[in-house]
Scaffold this motif. Sequence first.
Motif, PDB file in Angstrom:
ATOM      1  N   LEU A   1       6.795   4.543  -4.572  1.00 31.51           N
ATOM      2  CA  LEU A   1       6.253   3.442  -3.783  1.00 31.51           C
ATOM      3  C   LEU A   1       7.369   2.865  -2.913  1.00 31.51           C
ATOM      4  O   LEU A   1       8.442   2.529  -3.411  1.00 31.51           O
TER       5      LEU A   1
ATOM      6  N   ALA B   1       5.628  -1.368   0.631  1.00 27.56           N
ATOM      7  CA  ALA B   1       4.369  -1.331  -0.108  1.00 27.56           C
ATOM      8  C   ALA B   1       4.474  -2.126  -1.405  1.00 27.56           C
ATOM      9  O   ALA B   1       3.522  -2.807  -1.810  1.00 27.56           O
ATOM     10  N   LEU B   2       5.620  -2.051  -2.068  1.00 27.51           N
ATOM     11  CA  LEU B   2       5.827  -2.780  -3.315  1.00 27.51           C
ATOM     12  C   LEU B   2       5.737  -4.288  -3.100  1.00 27.51           C
ATOM     13  O   LEU B   2       5.084  -5.003  -3.872  1.00 27.51           O
TER      14      LEU B   2
ATOM     15  N   ASP C   1      -1.661   2.205  -0.910  1.00 25.65           N
ATOM     16  CA  ASP C   1      -1.423   3.463  -1.626  1.00 25.65           C
ATOM     17  C   ASP C   1      -2.618   3.692  -2.552  1.00 25.65           C
ATOM     18  O   ASP C   1      -2.794   2.962  -3.532  1.00 25.65           O
TER      19      ASP C   1
ATOM     20  N   LEU D   1      -2.766   3.275  -6.409  1.00 26.05           N
ATOM     21  CA  LEU D   1      -2.691   1.977  -7.096  1.00 26.05           C
ATOM     22  C   LEU D   1      -4.012   1.585  -7.741  1.00 26.05           C
ATOM     23  O   LEU D   1      -4.048   0.672  -8.569  1.00 26.05           O
TER      24      LEU D   1
ATOM     25  N   LEU E   1       3.259   2.715 -11.764  1.00 23.92           N
ATOM     26  CA  LEU E   1       2.672   1.914 -10.693  1.00 23.92           C
ATOM     27  C   LEU E   1       2.114   0.597 -11.236  1.00 23.92           C
ATOM     28  O   LEU E   1       2.234  -0.452 -10.590  1.00 23.92           O
TER      29      LEU E   1
END
Length: 240
Positions: free
Chosen positions: A6, A10-11, A44, A47, A195
């Motif tokens: 990731l 995005a995180l 993503d 997730l 994730l």
Amino acid sequence: MFDPGLSLYALIIANLVMVIASALQASIGIGMALLALPFLVWLDPRLVPGPMLLAGAALTLISAIHNWHPVQPRHFGFSLLGLAVGTAVGAVALSLVNAAYMNKVFALVILLAVLLSVTRLHIRVTSPALFAGSCVSGVMGTMAGIHGPPLAIVLQHADPGRARAMMGALFFVAYLTSVAALYAVGLFGVVHLQLAACLLPGVLVGAFAARWLVRFVDRGRMRWGILVVSFVSAVVMLVS
């Protein structure tokens, strides 16, 4: 090795989404999946659903433990039984009925319940009512991915702390059951576990932030919060 693949961007965005979604769910009992799912899919697709549900299970457990004292064991037992029955029925129905068609039916039922609630419907929080609401939640959650509205509508007139605790405890079981089912069919593995861990900071911050939001909601506003989120859930199901 911890490497969920990731990006930092995005995180950060995913955790900001989980902060807002978790604060909403921790304050009124429902709404996390409705708010978080479209953003997480965009960031993503890995997730959802497993990592989101597993991270969400931590939130529902916190809500259940924090508010557990008002929960009556008998009511919780009937609700848990209804959830189990509904989940089993939903699983069987998936193989027999077009899920997209049933989503529209669920949406219309929720809209009708919201309409009646706004006018004259007053549901007493009894064991049969909780069993029925949990059963519908199980069916709808299995077939459409949204557990909250049916049970929340049953609990709309309950004490806010009791409603949050009941929904938190039941959705904790529901989320873990869903993750276990994903694992059983090969759709949840080590990467998904990593994730889920990446989403936990946002969940914990959201749960902490909800302590202030709860004060606003508990001033006679929780019922309307439940009805608004249920209405939006139904609209999303109708147009999706």
